[in-house]
Design a protein around this motif. Structure first.
Motif, mmCIF file in Angstrom:
data_model
loop_
_atom_site.group_PDB
_atom_site.id
_atom_site.type_symbol
_atom_site.label_atom_id
_atom_site.label_comp_id
_atom_site.label_asym_id
_atom_site.label_seq_id
_atom_site.Cartn_x
_atom_site.Cartn_y
_atom_site.Cartn_z
ATOM 1 N N PHE A 197 0.852 -1.180 0.000
ATOM 2 C CA PHE A 197 0.000 0.000 0.000
ATOM 3 C C PHE A 197 0.888 1.231 0.000
ATOM 4 O O PHE A 197 1.918 1.269 0.686
ATOM 5 N N ILE A 198 0.498 2.226 -0.754
ATOM 6 C CA ILE A 198 1.163 3.522 -0.748
ATOM 7 C C ILE A 198 0.200 4.480 -0.066
ATOM 8 O O ILE A 198 -0.964 4.580 -0.468
ATOM 9 N N SER A 199 0.652 5.167 0.983
ATOM 10 C CA SER A 199 -0.202 6.177 1.604
ATOM 11 C C SER A 199 0.082 7.512 0.926
ATOM 12 O O SER A 199 1.229 7.864 0.654
ATOM 13 N N VAL A 200 -0.997 8.223 0.623
ATOM 14 C CA VAL A 200 -0.901 9.501 -0.078
ATOM 15 C C VAL A 200 -1.509 10.568 0.826
ATOM 16 O O VAL A 200 -2.689 10.491 1.184
ATOM 17 N N HIS A 201 -0.690 11.538 1.213
ATOM 18 C CA HIS A 201 -1.102 12.558 2.173
ATOM 19 C C HIS A 201 -1.160 13.932 1.511
ATOM 20 O O HIS A 201 -0.167 14.394 0.945
ATOM 21 N N PRO A 202 -2.308 14.611 1.604
ATOM 22 C CA PRO A 202 -2.397 15.958 1.052
ATOM 23 C C PRO A 202 -1.654 16.995 1.892
ATOM 24 O O PRO A 202 -1.291 18.052 1.398
ATOM 25 N N ASN A 203 -1.423 16.693 3.173
ATOM 26 C CA ASN A 203 -0.735 17.610 4.069
ATOM 27 C C ASN A 203 0.638 17.021 4.383
ATOM 28 O O ASN A 203 0.750 16.054 5.140
ATOM 29 N N HIS A 204 1.678 17.608 3.824
ATOM 30 C CA HIS A 204 3.040 17.095 4.001
ATOM 31 C C HIS A 204 3.457 17.043 5.463
ATOM 32 O O HIS A 204 4.232 16.178 5.857
ATOM 33 N N GLY A 205 2.953 17.967 6.279
ATOM 34 C CA GLY A 205 3.377 18.056 7.667
ATOM 35 C C GLY A 205 2.560 17.217 8.624
ATOM 36 O O GLY A 205 2.869 17.173 9.812
ATOM 37 N N ASP A 206 1.520 16.559 8.157
ATOM 38 C CA ASP A 206 0.664 15.755 9.035
ATOM 39 C C ASP A 206 0.329 14.466 8.312
ATOM 40 O O ASP A 206 -0.595 14.396 7.515
ATOM 41 N N ARG A 207 1.091 13.451 8.573
ATOM 42 C CA ARG A 207 0.935 12.175 7.868
ATOM 43 C C ARG A 207 0.276 11.135 8.772
ATOM 44 O O ARG A 207 0.802 10.051 8.992
ATOM 45 N N ASP A 208 -0.875 11.498 9.293
ATOM 46 C CA ASP A 208 -1.645 10.549 10.092
ATOM 47 C C ASP A 208 -1.865 9.303 9.240
ATOM 48 O O ASP A 208 -2.289 9.404 8.092
ATOM 49 N N PRO A 209 -1.560 8.112 9.782
ATOM 50 C CA PRO A 209 -1.642 6.914 8.941
ATOM 51 C C PRO A 209 -3.061 6.445 8.630
ATOM 52 O O PRO A 209 -3.254 5.628 7.737
#
Length: 193
Positions: free
Chosen positions: A51-63
């Motif tokens: 799985f690749i997690s994709v985060h819109p907020n670079h500073g908050d990578r809540d899993p």
């Protein structure tokens, strides 16, 4: 900065999206062009890909929240898509119906199923739109269509927001043969629709 994990109310968790076999790198390049950060996880999809997690907020990578996940599509979905493509190629009525759907998707995107990413302002969205319009490598650019509504444009959603719709078949949260519509919003956070 407040983190999504500090929020105490109900919230939207994630979207699961897939890419076709062999298209992992272009899928990652595409989501990064949307202004997101992509990272491998320790989890593995039933297709065998990580799985690749994709985060819109670079500073908050809540899993678990404010994230979407990418993985290679299951072989059953890929077989279904190949069968649909073969039927569309050989059936004029089906092919015409898909072309009409694609035209409607681009003409009236707000009425077509999609998911959206929100940017904190119109100015924060502009570099992403510039990159999508002119900065993609040709193999990626050929598979991305962009429609932007800025203040003053016909179909704009007001004077304080920019809305863009991207159509692609690179990643999908559904049947990939029909593509995916993604909305990018540049608007003040406190604004409600």
């Amino acid at each position: 900065m407040e983190r999504i994990s500090d929020y105490q109310g109900n919230l939207f968790s994630h979207v699961a999206a897939v890419y076709r076999p062999g298209e992992r790198d272009i899928a990652v390049e595409f989501v990064e062009a949307l202004g997101c950060v992509a990272a491998d996880t320790q989890g593995q999809a039933d297709s065998g890909s990580p799985f690749i997690s994709v985060h819109p907020n670079h500073g908050d990578r809540d899993p678990l929240n404010n994230v979407f996940y990418l993985s290679q599509m299951m072989p059953q979905q890929f077989a279904l898509e190949q069968a649909l493509k073969q039927q569309m190629d050989g059936n004029l009525a089906l092919s015409d119906a898909f072309k009409a759907y694609l035209e409607a998707m681009l003409a009236s995107p707000a009425s077509i199923p999609h998911f959206a990413l929100n940017f904190p302002s119109m100015a924060a969205l502009e570099p992403v739109l510039a990159h999508l319009a002119k900065g993609l490598q040709p193999t990626l650019a050929d598979r991305v269509r962009l429609k932007v509504f800025r203040p003053g444009d016909a179909g704009a959603m007001g004077q304080d927001c920019t809305i863009a719709f991207i159509y692609t078949d690179i990643i999908v949260s559904g049947v990939g043969g029909f593509g995916q519509l993604i909305e990018l919003q540049g608007r003040p956070r406190k604004l409600s629709r």
